[in-house]
Design a protein around this motif. Structure first.
Motif, short mmCIF file in Angstrom:
data_model
loop_
_atom_site.label_atom_id
_atom_site.label_comp_id
_atom_site.label_asym_id
_atom_site.label_seq_id
_atom_site.Cartn_x
_atom_site.Cartn_y
_atom_site.Cartn_z
N PHE A 31 0.82 -1.14 0.10
CA PHE A 31 0.08 0.08 -0.02
C PHE A 31 0.96 1.11 0.04
O PHE A 31 0.48 2.32 -0.60
N VAL A 32 1.98 1.22 0.45
CA VAL A 32 2.86 2.44 0.67
C VAL A 32 3.40 2.72 -0.70
O VAL A 32 3.50 3.92 -1.16
N LEU A 33 3.79 1.63 -1.50
CA LEU A 33 4.44 1.69 -2.75
C LEU A 33 3.19 2.51 -3.63
O LEU A 33 3.46 3.34 -4.51
N MET A 34 1.98 1.57 -3.89
CA MET A 34 0.87 1.92 -4.47
C MET A 34 0.47 3.41 -4.31
O MET A 34 0.30 4.14 -5.15
N LEU A 35 0.31 3.76 -2.93
CA LEU A 35 -0.38 4.96 -2.64
C LEU A 35 0.67 6.14 -2.94
O LEU A 35 0.31 7.28 -3.44
N GLY A 36 2.02 5.95 -2.80
CA GLY A 36 3.27 6.95 -2.94
C GLY A 36 3.24 7.21 -4.31
O GLY A 36 3.09 8.48 -4.91
N SER A 37 3.36 6.21 -5.09
CA SER A 37 3.37 6.36 -6.50
C SER A 37 2.06 6.91 -7.22
O SER A 37 2.35 7.85 -8.06
N GLY A 38 0.94 6.49 -7.01
CA GLY A 38 -0.29 7.13 -7.37
C GLY A 38 -0.62 8.45 -6.90
O GLY A 38 -0.89 9.16 -7.83
N VAL A 39 -0.27 8.90 -5.61
CA VAL A 39 -0.29 10.34 -5.28
C VAL A 39 0.44 11.32 -6.38
O VAL A 39 0.04 12.19 -6.71
N HIS A 40 1.85 10.76 -6.28
CA HIS A 40 2.84 11.71 -7.02
C HIS A 40 2.35 11.84 -8.70
O HIS A 40 2.35 12.81 -9.15
N SER A 41 2.00 10.61 -9.11
CA SER A 41 1.63 10.45 -10.65
C SER A 41 0.21 11.72 -10.59
O SER A 41 0.34 12.28 -11.76
N ILE A 42 -0.66 11.45 -10.08
CA ILE A 42 -1.96 12.30 -10.17
C ILE A 42 -1.26 13.75 -10.17
O ILE A 42 -1.82 14.51 -10.78
N TYR A 43 -0.94 13.86 -9.10
CA TYR A 43 -0.39 15.41 -8.44
C TYR A 43 0.27 16.07 -9.72
O TYR A 43 -0.06 17.16 -10.21
N TYR A 44 1.17 15.44 -10.26
CA TYR A 44 2.18 16.06 -11.63
C TYR A 44 1.25 16.10 -12.54
O TYR A 44 1.46 16.99 -13.50
N ALA A 45 0.40 14.93 -12.81
CA ALA A 45 -0.54 15.05 -14.23
C ALA A 45 -1.41 16.09 -13.97
O ALA A 45 -1.64 17.03 -15.17
N LEU A 46 -1.64 16.92 -12.78
CA LEU A 46 -2.60 17.79 -12.47
C LEU A 46 -1.83 19.28 -12.67
O LEU A 46 -2.62 20.24 -13.10
N GLN A 47 -0.68 19.16 -12.19
CA GLN A 47 0.01 20.35 -12.13
C GLN A 47 1.05 20.70 -13.26
O GLN A 47 1.41 21.98 -13.56
N MET A 48 1.64 19.77 -13.83
CA MET A 48 2.63 20.24 -14.68
C MET A 48 1.97 20.30 -16.09
O MET A 48 1.11 19.78 -16.38
N PRO A 49 2.62 21.41 -16.87
CA PRO A 49 2.24 21.79 -17.98
C PRO A 49 2.64 20.71 -19.26
O PRO A 49 3.22 19.95 -19.11
N ILE A 50 1.67 20.89 -20.43
CA ILE A 50 1.67 19.83 -21.38
C ILE A 50 3.10 19.93 -21.88
O ILE A 50 3.46 21.29 -22.37
N SER A 51 3.72 18.77 -22.14
CA SER A 51 5.03 19.06 -22.98
C SER A 51 4.92 19.02 -24.35
O SER A 51 3.67 18.69 -25.00
N TYR A 52 5.83 19.25 -25.47
CA TYR A 52 5.93 19.32 -26.59
C TYR A 52 5.41 17.88 -27.05
O TYR A 52 4.49 17.82 -27.99
#
Length: 209
Positions: free
Chosen positions: A16-37
């Motif tokens: 659960f630590v692995l899945m939660l940690g990875s899922g949280v940072h993936s979703i966070y960056y997906a929502l926050q980071m601008p679209i790349s070329y």
């Protein structure tokens, strides 16, 4: 018994630590980071043009074909466009972590599974491609599945289910990114060296692939 062992993996806190940690940072960056070329190229040339464009139009290596097809499907969901474009990558990343943890747990130990999976999933490039709308997470996923199936074949060369997984995941890997040839070749070398009598079967299934 196999289901019981799988349940032990799923319900252990380290999983659960692995899945939660990875899922949280993936979703966070997906929502926050601008679209790349490359992501914009994918959207304009494939996602927004429909599934036939993803399948038939290959003007440059930017088209990671299977990934583009998946974005055609998620684009139909009532989601923010950026999240819809990146959702296949997020899901592939989580599935990659689950399969890698399961594989290392089965053929190693819980400590090995946690350590290696945590290290791999939180490397810079792993984090970067865990949310970007590209096919590299799919490539990782199919590589681990092909490797997992090769270990099953090493245990029993007549394991038809393992050969099917090996073949299907290899095909999907090549369909995602042509550079799948590198991990595919590595798995083949492993089997040729460590699996006695595999040459004929390997030739037959590779011919199909």
């Amino acid at each position: 018994k196999a289901l019981s062992e799988r349940a032990k993996i799923c319900y252990h806190p380290t999983f659960f630590v692995l899945m939660l940690g990875s899922g949280v940072h993936s979703i966070y960056y997906a929502l926050q980071m601008p679209i790349s070329y490359d992501e914009a190229w994918t959207f304009l040339n494939f996602t927004s043009r429909g599934i036939l464009s993803s399948i038939l139009y290959y003007p440059a290596p930017n088209n990671h074909v299977l990934h583009s097809i998946l974005t055609n499907l998620t684009y139909l969901l009532p989601l923010d466009i950026t999240l819809a474009l990146r959702l296949p990558t997020i899901l592939a990343n989580l599935l990659w972590i689950f399969i890698m943890y399961s594989f290392l747990y089965e053929y190693g130990s819980r400590n090995l599974a946690f350590s290696v999976t945590a290290l791999c999933s939180f490397l810079f490039m792993s984090v970067y491609y865990s949310y970007m709308s590209r096919g590299y997470c799919l490539n990782n996923l199919f590589f681990v599945l092909v490797t997992y199936s090769s270990f099953k074949i090493a245990n029993s060369i007549n394991n038809r289910y393992a050969w099917i997984v090996y073949s299907v995941c290899s095909i999907l890997g090549f369909y995602t990114v042509p550079t799948f040839m590198y991990p595919f070749a590595a798995v083949n070398i492993f089997m040729l060296i460590y699996v006695r009598g595999v040459l004929l079967s390997l030739f037959r299934f590779n011919f199909i692939i």
